[in-house]
Scaffold this motif. Structure first.
Motif, PDB file in Angstrom:
ATOM      1  N   GLU A 211       0.726  -1.426  -0.112  1.00 36.81           N
ATOM      2  CA  GLU A 211      -0.034   0.022  -0.112  1.00 36.81           C
ATOM      3  C   GLU A 211       0.929   1.255   0.012  1.00 36.81           C
ATOM      4  O   GLU A 211       0.373   2.469   0.015  1.00 36.81           O
TER       5      GLU A 211
ATOM      6  N   VAL B 159      -6.343  -1.609   7.870  1.00 40.06           N
ATOM      7  CA  VAL B 159      -5.914  -0.388   7.026  1.00 40.06           C
ATOM      8  C   VAL B 159      -6.709   0.653   7.041  1.00 40.06           C
ATOM      9  O   VAL B 159      -6.030   1.639   7.211  1.00 40.06           O
TER      10      VAL B 159
ATOM     11  N   LYS C  15      -5.111   4.308   8.299  1.00 37.41           N
ATOM     12  CA  LYS C  15      -5.335   5.440   7.668  1.00 37.41           C
ATOM     13  C   LYS C  15      -5.899   6.679   8.409  1.00 37.41           C
ATOM     14  O   LYS C  15      -5.693   7.853   8.069  1.00 37.41           O
TER      15      LYS C  15
ATOM     16  N   THR D  98     -10.184   5.340  -2.390  1.00 41.72           N
ATOM     17  CA  THR D  98     -10.099   4.231  -1.334  1.00 41.72           C
ATOM     18  C   THR D  98     -10.295   4.962   0.315  1.00 41.72           C
ATOM     19  O   THR D  98     -10.525   4.381   1.087  1.00 41.72           O
TER      20      THR D  98
ATOM     21  N   GLU E 281     -10.090  -2.807  -4.044  1.00 42.94           N
ATOM     22  CA  GLU E 281      -8.941  -2.038  -3.541  1.00 42.94           C
ATOM     23  C   GLU E 281      -7.509  -2.719  -3.704  1.00 42.94           C
ATOM     24  O   GLU E 281      -6.857  -2.162  -3.985  1.00 42.94           O
ATOM     25  N   GLN E 282      -7.530  -4.156  -3.291  1.00 38.46           N
ATOM     26  CA  GLN E 282      -6.147  -4.720  -3.430  1.00 38.46           C
ATOM     27  C   GLN E 282      -5.738  -4.990  -5.039  1.00 38.46           C
ATOM     28  O   GLN E 282      -4.473  -4.559  -5.069  1.00 38.46           O
TER      29      GLN E 282
ATOM     30  N   LEU F 222      -4.514  -1.119  -5.722  1.00 33.53           N
ATOM     31  CA  LEU F 222      -3.389  -0.724  -5.093  1.00 33.53           C
ATOM     32  C   LEU F 222      -2.292  -1.211  -5.881  1.00 33.53           C
ATOM     33  O   LEU F 222      -0.822  -0.649  -5.708  1.00 33.53           O
TER      34      LEU F 222
END
Length: 221
Positions: free
Chosen positions: A23, A109, A113, A137, A160-161, A164
């Motif tokens: 990330e 995560v 964040k 995200t 998202e995976q 990224l």
């Protein structure tokens, strides 16, 4: 941004480090409380992920010692679900947030964040653009042109995976490790189900299958 993981479960620590590195974070890992205190005291980290049950010195003592010395680095505490320690005690020692094992990587995560945003060091823009697709995200929202596409939490986490690591091949195992709980022992083909749903909602050409390797997100032509 630099993160420090202080966790004696080596498989968990290395999985977290791998995911957070993907990330965009620089991640260091130590496996006992004394080393964790020493490294965190250097003052070079933007956030510390700190387990409570540690050899040498438990997470509470590490946290309280750092706070007593004037270190204000954000601390996210981890503990076992049925451990003898509780959330109130963790927060009383100066931790900023608390997460109970087993937990979803996506939740971790999001907490990381959020703590970094609160500190004002959230890093690069969380908005990713692929053709007419926009993936935010931070807000966890997806737009195709002017229209928002509704995704479930797990669907967004899988997307998202891929986002990224756009352009790279992401294995089914990586997606499982990052999106599902670390204790997940179900059918790994669940990933295929979610990829199929994303293709239906976002366009079949967006996610390519790389036979025997995984999936790759590509901007539509």
């Amino acid at each position: 941004m630099r993160l420090l993981i202080v966790e004696d479960e080596k498989r968990l620590a290395l999985s977290l480090a791998k995911g957070l590195t993907a990330e965009g974070f620089a991640v260091d890992v130590v496996h006992d409380g004394v080393d964790g205190l020493h490294r965190a005291s250097e003052g070079t980290y933007d956030l510390v992920i700190l387990d409570i049950m540690l050899p040498g010195m438990n997470g509470y003592r590490v946290c309280s010692t750092l706070r007593a010395a004037g270190h204000d680095v954000p601390i996210l505490m981890l503990t076992a679900k049925d451990g003898e320690y509780d959330e109130a005690e963790g927060l009383d020692t100066g931790a900023d947030d608390y997460l109970t094992k087993p937990f979803s990587y996506v939740v971790l995560v999001a907490r990381v964040k959020a703590l970094l945003r609160r500190r004002g060091t959230a890093g690069p823009s969380p908005v990713h653009t692929l053709g007419d697709l926009r993936i935010d995200t931070a807000a966890r929202r997806v737009f195709r042109g002017e229209d928002e596409v509704t995704l479930t939490a797990k669907e967004f986490a899988v997307l998202e995976q891929l986002v990224l690591r756009s352009g790279e091949v992401v294995s089914k195992g990586d997606i499982l490790d990052h999106v599902w709980d670390f204790a997940y022992e179900g059918d790994p083909n669940i990933v295929e189900v979610y990829v199929s749903t994303l293709r239906r909602k976002l366009g079949a050409a967006l996610i390519k299958t790389v036979r025997g390797a995984g999936y790759r997100l590509e901007a539509p032509r």
